[in-house]
Structures are given as C-alpha cells and as structure tokens.
Design an enzyme around this catalytic site. Sequence first.
Site, PDB file in Angstrom:
ATOM      1  N   ALA A   3       1.068  -1.097   0.068  1.00  0.00           N
ATOM      2  CA  ALA A   3       0.021  -0.052   0.053  1.00  0.00           C
ATOM      3  C   ALA A   3       0.731   1.255   0.110  1.00  0.00           C
ATOM      4  O   ALA A   3       1.969   1.200   0.526  1.00  0.00           O
ATOM      5  CB  ALA A   3      -0.794  -0.022   1.321  1.00  0.00           C
ATOM      6  N   GLY A  41       0.850  -4.898   0.969  1.00  0.00           N
ATOM      7  CA  GLY A  41      -0.471  -5.002   0.144  1.00  0.00           C
ATOM      8  C   GLY A  41      -0.322  -6.037  -1.105  1.00  0.00           C
ATOM      9  O   GLY A  41      -1.208  -6.348  -1.805  1.00  0.00           O
ATOM     10  N   GLU A  84      -0.483  -9.260  -0.225  1.00  0.00           N
ATOM     11  CA  GLU A  84      -1.936  -9.393  -0.059  1.00  0.00           C
ATOM     12  C   GLU A  84      -2.617  -9.746  -1.229  1.00  0.00           C
ATOM     13  O   GLU A  84      -3.624 -10.333  -1.183  1.00  0.00           O
ATOM     14  CB  GLU A  84      -2.320  -8.320   0.871  1.00  0.00           C
ATOM     15  CG  GLU A  84      -1.939  -8.418   2.281  1.00  0.00           C
ATOM     16  CD  GLU A  84      -2.067  -7.219   3.125  1.00  0.00           C
ATOM     17  OE1 GLU A  84      -1.707  -6.386   2.572  1.00  0.00           O
ATOM     18  OE2 GLU A  84      -2.541  -7.523   4.378  1.00  0.00           O
ATOM     19  N   GLU A 113       4.846  -5.025   7.600  1.00  0.00           N
ATOM     20  CA  GLU A 113       4.015  -3.858   8.298  1.00  0.00           C
ATOM     21  C   GLU A 113       4.512  -3.458   9.638  1.00  0.00           C
ATOM     22  O   GLU A 113       4.416  -2.622  10.029  1.00  0.00           O
ATOM     23  CB  GLU A 113       2.273  -4.467   8.389  1.00  0.00           C
ATOM     24  CG  GLU A 113       1.669  -4.037   6.815  1.00  0.00           C
ATOM     25  CD  GLU A 113       1.740  -5.228   5.803  1.00  0.00           C
ATOM     26  OE1 GLU A 113       2.676  -6.211   6.123  1.00  0.00           O
ATOM     27  OE2 GLU A 113       1.145  -5.242   4.718  1.00  0.00           O
TER      28      GLU A 113
HETATM   29  N1  CAA Z   1       4.538   3.245  -1.077  1.00  0.00           N
HETATM   30  C1  CAA Z   1       4.862   4.183  -1.641  1.00  0.00           C
HETATM   31  N2  CAA Z   1       6.026   4.391  -2.388  1.00  0.00           N
HETATM   32  C2  CAA Z   1       6.765   3.290  -2.502  1.00  0.00           C
HETATM   33  C3  CAA Z   1       6.450   2.064  -1.761  1.00  0.00           C
HETATM   34  C4  CAA Z   1       5.264   1.842  -1.063  1.00  0.00           C
HETATM   35  N3  CAA Z   1       5.048   0.808  -0.613  1.00  0.00           N
HETATM   36  N4  CAA Z   1       7.342   1.084  -2.230  1.00  0.00           N
HETATM   37  C5  CAA Z   1       8.538   1.655  -3.033  1.00  0.00           C
HETATM   38  N5  CAA Z   1       8.053   3.167  -3.198  1.00  0.00           N
HETATM   39  C6  CAA Z   1       8.652   4.226  -3.985  1.00  0.00           C
HETATM   40  C7  CAA Z   1       9.757   4.721  -3.395  1.00  0.00           C
HETATM   41  O1  CAA Z   1       9.512   5.727  -2.293  1.00  0.00           O
HETATM   42  C8  CAA Z   1      10.452   5.314  -4.442  1.00  0.00           C
HETATM   43  O2  CAA Z   1      10.023   6.600  -4.921  1.00  0.00           O
HETATM   44  P1  CAA Z   1      10.982   7.812  -5.282  1.00  0.00           P
HETATM   45  O3  CAA Z   1      11.761   7.237  -6.258  1.00  0.00           O
HETATM   46  O4  CAA Z   1      10.233   8.628  -5.506  1.00  0.00           O
HETATM   47  O5  CAA Z   1      12.065   7.931  -4.142  1.00  0.00           O
HETATM   48  C9  CAA Z   1      10.303   4.208  -5.559  1.00  0.00           C
HETATM   49  O6  CAA Z   1       9.320   3.530  -5.184  1.00  0.00           O
HETATM   50  C10 CAA Z   1      11.411   3.339  -5.683  1.00  0.00           C
HETATM   51  O7  CAA Z   1      11.721   2.539  -4.304  1.00  0.00           O
HETATM   52  P2  CAA Z   1      13.059   2.391  -3.887  1.00  0.00           P
HETATM   53  O8  CAA Z   1      14.158   3.637  -4.175  1.00  0.00           O
HETATM   54  O9  CAA Z   1      12.857   2.306  -2.267  1.00  0.00           O
HETATM   55  O10 CAA Z   1      13.710   1.072  -4.434  1.00  0.00           O
HETATM   56  P3  CAA Z   1      14.420  -0.133  -3.703  1.00  0.00           P
HETATM   57  O11 CAA Z   1      14.773  -0.964  -4.962  1.00  0.00           O
HETATM   58  O12 CAA Z   1      15.783   0.624  -3.208  1.00  0.00           O
HETATM   59  O13 CAA Z   1      13.746  -0.801  -2.819  1.00  0.00           O
HETATM   60  C11 CAA Z   1      11.967  -1.913  -2.039  1.00  0.00           C
HETATM   61  C12 CAA Z   1      12.895  -1.583  -3.325  1.00  0.00           C
HETATM   62  C13 CAA Z   1      12.737  -2.858  -0.952  1.00  0.00           C
HETATM   63  C14 CAA Z   1      10.665  -2.619  -2.298  1.00  0.00           C
HETATM   64  C15 CAA Z   1      11.454  -0.639  -1.056  1.00  0.00           C
HETATM   65  O14 CAA Z   1      10.960   0.243  -1.980  1.00  0.00           O
HETATM   66  C16 CAA Z   1      10.500  -0.612  -0.025  1.00  0.00           C
HETATM   67  O15 CAA Z   1      10.917  -1.389   1.161  1.00  0.00           O
HETATM   68  N6  CAA Z   1       9.137  -0.211  -0.398  1.00  0.00           N
HETATM   69  C17 CAA Z   1       8.194  -0.380   0.987  1.00  0.00           C
HETATM   70  C18 CAA Z   1       7.850  -1.821   1.105  1.00  0.00           C
HETATM   71  C19 CAA Z   1       6.755  -1.863   2.206  1.00  0.00           C
HETATM   72  O16 CAA Z   1       7.042  -1.526   3.170  1.00  0.00           O
HETATM   73  N7  CAA Z   1       5.539  -2.436   1.791  1.00  0.00           N
HETATM   74  C20 CAA Z   1       4.474  -2.515   2.813  1.00  0.00           C
HETATM   75  C21 CAA Z   1       3.536  -1.184   2.794  1.00  0.00           C
HETATM   76  S1  CAA Z   1       2.567  -1.174   4.082  1.00  0.00           S
HETATM   77  C22 CAA Z   1       1.117  -2.200   3.406  1.00  0.00           C
HETATM   78  O17 CAA Z   1       1.036  -2.630   2.346  1.00  0.00           O
HETATM   79  C23 CAA Z   1       0.034  -2.240   4.376  1.00  0.00           C
HETATM   80  C24 CAA Z   1      -1.161  -2.994   4.086  1.00  0.00           C
HETATM   81  O18 CAA Z   1      -1.252  -4.240   4.117  1.00  0.00           O
HETATM   82  C25 CAA Z   1      -2.494  -2.494   3.222  1.00  0.00           C
END
Ligand code: CAA
Length: 257
Positions: free
Chosen positions: A62, A107, A110, A130
Amino acid sequence: MNVSYEVTDHIAVISINRPEALNALNIDVLTELEQLLSKADNDNDVYVLIITGIGKAFVAGADIQQMQNLSPVEAKAFGEFGNLVFRKIETSAKPSIAAVNGYALGGGCELAMACDIRLAGTKAKFGQPEVGLGITPGFGGTQRMPRIVGLSKAKELIFTAETIGAEEALRIGLVSKVTADDELMNAAFELANKIAKNAQIAVRQSKAAINAGMQSDIVTGLAFEAQAFAACFSTEDQKDAMTAFVNKSKVSAFKNK
Ligand code: CAA
C-alpha cells in the site's frame, strides 16, 4: 491510467502500472483495479484473470506516502476499501492467477494471496513488512496468509516482517510454481489456457465450492459441493462431455452453457 487491461483468447491480463512507485497501491490504483475487475466479471468472453505488475515490482505494498498521515478513521476506510477490492478477486466467479514478477510486499503479497493461484519469477520477493512500519497487515494478510501457509509460518513472516525469495515461497506453499523471469507470463498464459479449455461452469462451481468449504466446517462444505455438483448436471457441457466420453471421443470446445 495506473492499471492496464487486455483480453486475449478469453484471458484478461490486469497489469498494475505505476512503476515509478513500484506499483504501490494508492486510492487511484485500487479504484482502477476495482473497475477493471468489474469489467472482467461482466465480460462473458473472459474466463480467466491474470494479475501482474509492470517493472521490477509486482506491488511493493500500500502507498506509504498516502498512509503516513491517516487518522484511525481514515485508515479504517482505506483498509476496508483494499479488502473490498481484494475480496472482489477472491469471490469473482472467474479464476485468477497472480504472476508475481518482483516485489510482492505488504498489500502486494496480500493482492497475490487474494488470487486463486500464484506463480513467481525467480526475482519475486514476498513479505509482510507492516510491523516494521508500526502497523498490522491491512488488506487481508492476517487472514489469508495463515490459511495458505499455516499458522506457524504466517505468524513467523508477519511478526518478523522478513522478506522471502521465490524458492522459499514455493517451499512453504505460498506459490505453486517458480519460473525464469522471462518465462513468467508464458507460464501464466499456459496455465490460464489449460483452465480456459475446460467447462467454465464447472470451473466456477469448483472455485465457489473450494472457497465455501475453506471458510466453513466439512459438513457445510460437502453440502455446498453437492449443490455445485448437481448444478453441473443441468448444463449442456456435462451432457456433451459425458456423451463424448461414452462414445470414445472428446468435445472439441465447451459451449459453457
Ligand atoms: N509506498 C509508496 N512508495 C513506495 C512504496 C510504497 N509501498 N514502495 C516503493 N515506493 C517508492 C519509493 O518511495 C521510491 O520512490 P522515489 O523514487 O520517489 O523515492 C520508488 O518507489 C522506488 O523505491 P526504492 O527507491 O525504495 O527502490 P529499492 O529498489 O531501493 O527498494 C523496496 C525496493 C525494498 C521494495 C523498497 O521500495 C521498500 O521497502 N518499499 C516499501 C515496502 C513496504 O514496506 N510495503 C508495505 C507497505 S504497508 C502495507 O502494504 C499495508 C497493508 O497491508 C495494506
């Protein structure tokens, strides 16, 4: 548009297409996804759905930027909307395949778990990060993951927030096949075609019976199956296929009637 949609030979491919944010699910993406799911549900020409992601992610979760400042009331509405959309996949009459091409986190994992069958490319990564963000999974992870991989593994993955690779996902039964990355869509189409060749009423009744039984006791599930089985005997497909079998032949194509 953040989600694309294409139908070929009875197979609808829904691709999450927001690669600049690793396909993170914000309200716009979820809204488009919901509309395209309705379109697929209402199109009699669509038999099977494939859900995948464009770029290096399936869906990286998400949208954290969008969630950052939510109040509890807003978070509840966001979680409920995600659940509504994913439940639409799960309860669709039509079978769905997640073709997991990269990160399937939060998400994203999921979303994959709401599909009926999951295939992964070797670069796929799964996890529920999360609790590392101070929240619980919010789009069904606490409910579907234990049903898919069992309690101990689901709790381990959710409590540790650790990410696993495609081979580990295969080992624990989170996915049913791992392919080379450039073979993933072929594998998804091959599987979808195998399903599409069968009698769709029977496939849909089977999906409904499996889902009903997994959420109830065995007696209720078996009663549901008996109804589903009986319903098939009112179809032309059953008559055509069994007549063909008895005559030592096969139906070339089901009428799906
Ligand atoms: N939400 C918003 N933006 C996201 C995102 C997310 N979940 N995941 C990645 N992005 C964005 C980053 O902010 C980045 O944007 P910018 O270029 O504007 O800075 C872009 O996507 C590229 O991401 P990274 O530079 O971080 O890419 P990476 O290859 O270095 O890392 C990754 C990849 C390990 C997947 C890392 O992006 C990451 O950890 N993302 C978040 C993963 C996460 O925690 N997901 C769970 C969200 S909570 C949820 O989903 C709740 C639910 O159950 C509903």
